[in-house]
Design an enzyme around this catalytic site. Structure first.
Site, PDB file in Angstrom:
ATOM      1  CB  SER A  74      -0.858  -0.059   1.191  1.00 35.91           C
ATOM      2  OG  SER A  74      -2.084   1.004   0.983  1.00 35.91           O
ATOM      3  CG  ASN A  75      -0.322   4.755  -1.307  1.00 30.71           C
ATOM      4  OD1 ASN A  75      -0.847   5.537  -0.674  1.00 30.71           O
ATOM      5  ND2 ASN A  75      -1.135   3.989  -2.131  1.00 30.71           N
ATOM      6  CG  HIS A  76       3.469   6.641   3.697  1.00 32.39           C
ATOM      7  ND1 HIS A  76       3.298   5.918   4.755  1.00 32.39           N
ATOM      8  CD2 HIS A  76       4.736   6.540   3.012  1.00 32.39           C
ATOM      9  CE1 HIS A  76       4.577   5.583   4.947  1.00 32.39           C
ATOM     10  NE2 HIS A  76       5.303   5.735   4.062  1.00 32.39           N
ATOM     11  CB  SER A  77      -2.764   7.835   0.284  1.00 33.58           C
ATOM     12  OG  SER A  77      -4.030   8.822   0.399  1.00 33.58           O
TER      13      SER A  77
ATOM     14  CB  ALA B  13      -2.439   7.469  -3.276  1.00 30.98           C
TER      15      ALA B  13
END
Ligand code: C5P
Length: 217
Positions: free
Chosen positions: A29-32, A96
């Site tokens: 996943s990512n930091h959004s 994101a």
């Protein structure tokens, strides 16, 4: 009673990070945080728009008056967003979205060994570009989060994805980007660019929706 400037308009907002399963317990996943997208959904709804918020997993409350569709993966977000777009007057692509996803998710937990392990990833579909290709007279707004050559990358995405305008965030700007409650953005369209000062995400949302209103008129 304030006049509702976007009454009768249907808007989609995508928000948050997607989650791509590796196995039943692990993911990419990512930091959004979803904060910018939720602020936009709230602002659009406050001005009378019918808003569908297609959202990855977040810890945020649903803004008042917003219809929320929860998704996990980029593929699920693609399905939900393309379906809702048929009936919409426009979409704001704030999510994101993972660009790559594991070739296949293991049904059972992967066991560790002593050596290295390799994960093969394949490209996901670009939701914004897909909506851009079938947008007709609809409005389409994109985001670009960049770390270098910001302006050039944002302008390339504006054209490639057929956005009406793109909201550029640079991770080099203090107070911009992930998790925080402020953002510093530049709005870019084919006619030029407008650099906004550091503002709260809700204030940034209001400026973006001002521009959306101008275009929808
Ligand atoms: O190409 P890049 O991912 O930087 O473009 C960002 C813009 O495209 C954002 O508006 C983002 O929400 C959207 N996007 C999308 N689907 C993808 C990748 C990006 O909608 N698979």
């Amino acid at each position: 009673e304030k006049k509702k400037s976007l009454a009768g308009k249907r808007m989609i907002v995508t928000a948050g990070a997607t989650i791509e399963a590796i196995d039943p317990v692990r993911f990419i996943s990512n930091h959004s945080s979803g904060k910018m997208g939720y602020a936009l959904a709230g602002e659009l709804a406050a001005r009378g728009a019918e808003v569908t918020l297609v959202t990855g997993r977040t810890s945020l409350p649903t803004p008042p008056g917003v219809e929320r569709v929860d998704v996990l993966s980029a593929a699920e977000m693609y399905d939900a967003a393309t379906r809702a777009f048929e009936e919409a007057d426009g979409a704001v692509m704030c999510a994101a979205v993972a660009d790559y996803t594991p070739e296949r998710a293991s049904e059972t937990k992967l066991r560790k060994g002593d050596g290295e392990m390799t994960l093969t990833l394949r490209r996901t579909r670009d939701i914004a570009a897909e909506l851009g290709a079938r947008k007709g007279g609809r409005l389409l707004v994109g985001f670009a989060l960049e770390t270098h050559d910001e302006q050039a990358h944002a302008e390339a995405k504006l054209t490639k994805k057929n956005f009406d305008f793109i909201v550029l965030n640079s991770l080099r700007d203090p107070g911009a980007g992930f998790r925080g409650d402020t953002n510093k953005v530049t709005l870019i369209d084919r006619a030029g660019r407008e650099e906004l000062p550091l503002l709260s995400k809700r204030e940034v949302a209001a400026r973006i929706v001002d521009k959306i209103e101008t275009i929808l008129k």
